[in-house]
Design a protein around this motif. Sequence first.
Motif, PDB file in Angstrom:
ATOM      1  N   VAL A 185       0.865  -1.184   0.000  1.00 24.94           N
ATOM      2  CA  VAL A 185       0.000   0.000   0.000  1.00 24.94           C
ATOM      3  C   VAL A 185       0.899   1.231   0.000  1.00 24.94           C
ATOM      4  O   VAL A 185       1.688   1.430   0.937  1.00 24.94           O
ATOM      5  N   VAL A 186       0.814   2.049  -1.040  1.00 23.33           N
ATOM      6  CA  VAL A 186       1.640   3.247  -1.147  1.00 23.33           C
ATOM      7  C   VAL A 186       0.912   4.392  -0.459  1.00 23.33           C
ATOM      8  O   VAL A 186      -0.151   4.824  -0.905  1.00 23.33           O
ATOM      9  N   LEU A 187       1.491   4.902   0.621  1.00 24.45           N
ATOM     10  CA  LEU A 187       0.828   5.924   1.430  1.00 24.45           C
ATOM     11  C   LEU A 187       1.138   7.339   0.974  1.00 24.45           C
ATOM     12  O   LEU A 187       0.326   8.251   1.164  1.00 24.45           O
ATOM     13  N   ASP A 188       2.311   7.534   0.372  1.00 23.24           N
ATOM     14  CA  ASP A 188       2.670   8.900  -0.019  1.00 23.24           C
ATOM     15  C   ASP A 188       3.809   8.847  -1.037  1.00 23.24           C
ATOM     16  O   ASP A 188       4.623   7.922  -1.049  1.00 23.24           O
ATOM     17  N   GLY A 214      11.159  -7.010 -13.369  1.00 23.00           N
ATOM     18  CA  GLY A 214      11.426  -5.657 -13.821  1.00 23.00           C
ATOM     19  C   GLY A 214      11.028  -4.594 -12.812  1.00 23.00           C
ATOM     20  O   GLY A 214      10.915  -4.851 -11.612  1.00 23.00           O
ATOM     21  N   GLU A 215      10.814  -3.393 -13.321  1.00 22.73           N
ATOM     22  CA  GLU A 215      10.510  -2.239 -12.483  1.00 22.73           C
ATOM     23  C   GLU A 215       9.013  -1.942 -12.490  1.00 22.73           C
ATOM     24  O   GLU A 215       8.350  -2.054 -13.527  1.00 22.73           O
ATOM     25  N   VAL A 216       8.512  -1.536 -11.331  1.00 23.41           N
ATOM     26  CA  VAL A 216       7.092  -1.222 -11.179  1.00 23.41           C
ATOM     27  C   VAL A 216       6.979   0.197 -10.642  1.00 23.41           C
ATOM     28  O   VAL A 216       7.468   0.487  -9.543  1.00 23.41           O
ATOM     29  N   PRO A 217       6.366   1.120 -11.388  1.00 23.34           N
ATOM     30  CA  PRO A 217       6.189   2.483 -10.872  1.00 23.34           C
ATOM     31  C   PRO A 217       5.162   2.512  -9.745  1.00 23.34           C
ATOM     32  O   PRO A 217       4.154   1.801  -9.771  1.00 23.34           O
ATOM     33  N   LEU A 218       5.459   3.345  -8.745  1.00 21.21           N
ATOM     34  CA  LEU A 218       4.596   3.472  -7.572  1.00 21.21           C
ATOM     35  C   LEU A 218       4.122   4.911  -7.436  1.00 21.21           C
ATOM     36  O   LEU A 218       4.868   5.843  -7.726  1.00 21.21           O
ATOM     37  N   ARG A 219       2.902   5.059  -6.955  1.00 16.46           N
ATOM     38  CA  ARG A 219       2.370   6.396  -6.674  1.00 16.46           C
ATOM     39  C   ARG A 219       1.445   6.307  -5.471  1.00 16.46           C
ATOM     40  O   ARG A 219       0.906   5.238  -5.143  1.00 16.46           O
ATOM     41  N   LYS A 220       1.260   7.434  -4.826  1.00 18.09           N
ATOM     42  CA  LYS A 220       0.385   7.498  -3.662  1.00 18.09           C
ATOM     43  C   LYS A 220      -0.986   6.907  -3.982  1.00 18.09           C
ATOM     44  O   LYS A 220      -1.590   7.216  -5.008  1.00 18.09           O
ATOM     45  N   GLY A 221      -1.467   6.042  -3.088  1.00 14.74           N
ATOM     46  CA  GLY A 221      -2.796   5.467  -3.216  1.00 14.74           C
ATOM     47  C   GLY A 221      -2.854   4.158  -3.949  1.00 14.74           C
ATOM     48  O   GLY A 221      -3.887   3.480  -3.933  1.00 14.74           O
ATOM     49  N   ALA A 222      -1.769   3.764  -4.610  1.00 14.60           N
ATOM     50  CA  ALA A 222      -1.777   2.502  -5.356  1.00 14.60           C
ATOM     51  C   ALA A 222      -1.650   1.326  -4.390  1.00 14.60           C
ATOM     52  O   ALA A 222      -0.954   1.396  -3.377  1.00 14.60           O
TER      53      ALA A 222
END
Length: 335
Positions: free
Chosen positions: A286-289, A300-308
């Motif tokens: 859980v991406v909090l911020d 590979g690489e996974v982009p992360l962003r707040k709320g994902a």
Amino acid sequence: MSDAEGLRPVQLPANQPDRFYRGGAAIAALRGDEPPKEFGPEDWVASCTTFHGDPGHGLTTLPEGDLLRDAVAAHPANWLGDAHVAAFGADSALLVKLLDAGQRLPVHCHPSNEFAKAHYGSRYGKTEAWIIVGAAETSTVHIGFAREQSADTVADWVARQDADAMLGALNPVTVRAGDTVFVPAGVPHAIGAGVFIVELQQPTDLSVTLEWRNFLDDEAGGHLGIGFDTALGCVDRQGWADRLDELVHRDERPAAVTELFGQPEFFRAERLRAGAALDASFGVLVVLDGTGVLRTEKAGEVPLRKGATFVLPHAVGESTLDGDVIAVRCLPPTP
């Protein structure tokens, strides 16, 4: 490659089934979604668990249309790893929720493994823990009786539905973002309005709702069909006023990886920042911020962003976290 094979992290949409209490706005704000229906206070993330008595609700559907539960059953080693499968079978042994209390929840508790097996035919009870994500200055949770209560007293409160007595007998604790609360099976509790949490729990929907009036349709929903004479046998009636430090922790260490709960027989959780090195494991992220990148060994690489929110299969291998990001990784019990 299909998401169902368990060979890459899968980003999950919100999964907010109807519940009996209000909430959900904080989940929508975190995710950047439109506010949901009024009674959508829980997002069941990477759920292989259904509602008690209602197998049609609660399960997570992967973006390609497969149920996560079915995908795990078809490819257990990929999703869970061999050691986990040997210990728990093709069962994630974990349920994670985002929970936004739009109103105070009722006083309730959850059965232990032993009680659940004896009376509800369930392998698991429902020990749980909360990571506080958001709270107003006066947001309060109520947890554990302040002093020991007799079985007759608790039964009387429930029979009369004396909400004031039940709530007043619990320990009120003001919480803030970053706090954690461990809730052992049996300990009565109520989450106050305005509290937003990531909740880890054993994978059941078993709640003995002592304060059922004005929340549930009938008394049977409170004891889940076994009668309160039996159901109240799961209640922890001990006094907790002098032992709250066993349950509530205030800790915001700025480490790359911070272990949040020392309860590996039930579940594990880590608060993550840039530089975190992660072992191979089934998990829920859980991406909090912020924003960042999860660099996996085999996917590979996974982009992360707040709320994902992501479900992470064991087969992606070890990973590292980079970027200006804060996240929580929720893990099943140690095999």
